[in-house]
Design an enzyme around this catalytic site. Sequence first.
Site, PDB file in Angstrom:
ATOM      1  N   THR A 123       0.886  -1.161   0.000  1.00 50.12           N
ATOM      2  CA  THR A 123       0.000   0.000   0.000  1.00 50.12           C
ATOM      3  C   THR A 123       0.924   1.210   0.000  1.00 50.12           C
ATOM      4  O   THR A 123       2.145   1.052  -0.012  1.00 50.12           O
ATOM      5  CB  THR A 123      -0.896  -0.061   1.263  1.00 50.12           C
ATOM      6  N   GLY A 148       1.287  -1.622   4.624  1.00 48.85           N
ATOM      7  CA  GLY A 148       1.741  -2.822   5.317  1.00 48.85           C
ATOM      8  C   GLY A 148       0.669  -3.835   5.637  1.00 48.85           C
ATOM      9  O   GLY A 148       0.833  -4.626   6.568  1.00 48.85           O
ATOM     10  N   SER A 159     -10.664  -3.080   5.512  1.00 55.68           N
ATOM     11  CA  SER A 159      -9.277  -2.663   5.301  1.00 55.68           C
ATOM     12  C   SER A 159      -8.608  -2.398   6.634  1.00 55.68           C
ATOM     13  O   SER A 159      -9.267  -2.155   7.644  1.00 55.68           O
ATOM     14  CB  SER A 159      -9.243  -1.388   4.458  1.00 55.68           C
ATOM     15  N   ASP A 189      -9.709  -8.796  -0.276  1.00 54.95           N
ATOM     16  CA  ASP A 189      -9.880  -8.419   1.123  1.00 54.95           C
ATOM     17  C   ASP A 189     -11.225  -8.840   1.686  1.00 54.95           C
ATOM     18  O   ASP A 189     -11.456  -8.720   2.898  1.00 54.95           O
ATOM     19  CB  ASP A 189      -9.710  -6.899   1.291  1.00 54.95           C
TER      20      ASP A 189
END
EC number: 2.3.2.2
Length: 553
Positions: free
Chosen positions: A362, A454, A433, A404
């Site tokens: 990210t 991360g 997230s 995700d």
Amino acid sequence: MPALGAQPAPKPASAVESANGMVVSASTIASQVGRDVLANGGNAVDAAIATGFALAVTYPTAGNIGGGGFMVIRFPDGRATTIDFRERAPVAATPSMFTDSTGNYSARLHHGSHKAVGVPGTVAGFDLAHQKYGKVTWAKLVDPAARMADTGFMVPVGLAASLGSPRLQERLAAYPATMAAYYRAGKPYAAGERMVLSDLGNTLSRIRDLRRDGFYKGTTAHLITAEMRKNGGLITEQDLLAYEAKERAPVRGIFKGYDVITMPPPSSGGVAMIEMLNILEGLDLKGAGHNSPQYVHWLAESMRRAFRDRAIHLGDPDFTKPPVDRLTSKAYGTRLRSTIDANKASPSSPADVTQGYESDETTHYSVVDKDGLAVSVTYTLEAGYGLGAVVEGAGFLLNNEMGDFNGKPGLTDSTGLIGTAPNVASPGKRMLSSMSPTIVAKDGKLVAVVGSPGGRTIINTVLQVVLNLIAFDMPAQLAVNAPRLHHQWLPNAITVEREGFDAATLDALRAKGHVVRIGSQQGTAHSIVIDARTGKKLGAADPRDRDAGAIGH
């Protein structure tokens, strides 16, 4: 974006100072674009938008227009808001969409197919932020990135090393449009060579001229949906038209008199971090000593509890009702603190809820302008370079953010799969997230802008930078440089950065019952701290990011 095995950059001892504005990002080139906006009369929101579009050109591992993320804004008068531009599931999404013809979970479908692409949110998020809080014209914010893509930029060291990785080349070789964009005749660019991204430049020009309609309608939308039809993806033109970014109230907490302003669900980061700060507030952290065995034990135990709650309770608030007020309350933190044994690690049973996959790749950037308007942005494509697929003719990388979502309802096992209800795929839903863009203030004055990439380690990286600044009074750059650790309930282990924790500390942790693992670098927390005495902005680029830069004016 260091290549595997690359040596880390030397750690700077002090931050970059500026009396006016400051931009800190993973790309010095992009930071310069944002800084120029500030110097030419733009505010921090303007500079954040310009920096974000520039990162889509110079930092393709995570900078994007084909992904999504979150923005936290604090105004000089203390008001704050957030912009949620997290990707959404297409209308055709279903809870069992990541299963094969036999009904078994498929990691390839979940993470490595066009079905893993969520409806991108970045352009809509920047458009909403600009409409509500921008100052200069939209075209002036997008044009630098469009021109840079069209005429080219000098490839920095980190990007050259990243694209030169044999593992990455093998992965990207599956996508001809990607190889055509980021390689020359199949060979990676060397540092200092000029990279031209003409198709991306054309797409950015459409966005410059037509705002969000240059992405979600017309030529770009046609190219996206053609890519989907050709490769079995689910996104339609109606999905693109229907995408909306949302303004949401931030999550707020107080730690030792400091106000912590951070992102609400569908980010889990803000809730989890404030829960951990509430647990830790009643402990003598400074007396224990920074990164001492006792301090690390307390951190790990607070992380263990917050990550368990994250998995059980958190998801898209438009589809579920996470108990944010309870999880972030002082009373709940006190109760959890009472369950911690100061001398013994708690168990993490495989029967408890485990965490799903979330990539480390990210990027985060921080902006403060001369008036004290502060912006914290974390956005992503999910995996490094996202799916790895460039939209043919449009020049930008697609995300694989659908990864995700939980893999399959009810599928929770010790490998890290999770099947709890709040985060299963549904039409229009935003996936959970860990991104945690955060702003810290005290007594009505801005103190710091913090965040990190991360994956799930994001929450713990931001937590530790905040603690370094508040609990240990570290200077800005040293707070960013300091060694980090991570625990996430399951797997039941503390992972520490390779450099910074001595053998005696690790042995003492093992004596308390912890499993300790040695990991690689954790996060890149590009931060800004305000000098309380002089009011200067102190830009601290994280040396773990090779191309990063802090630039003020």
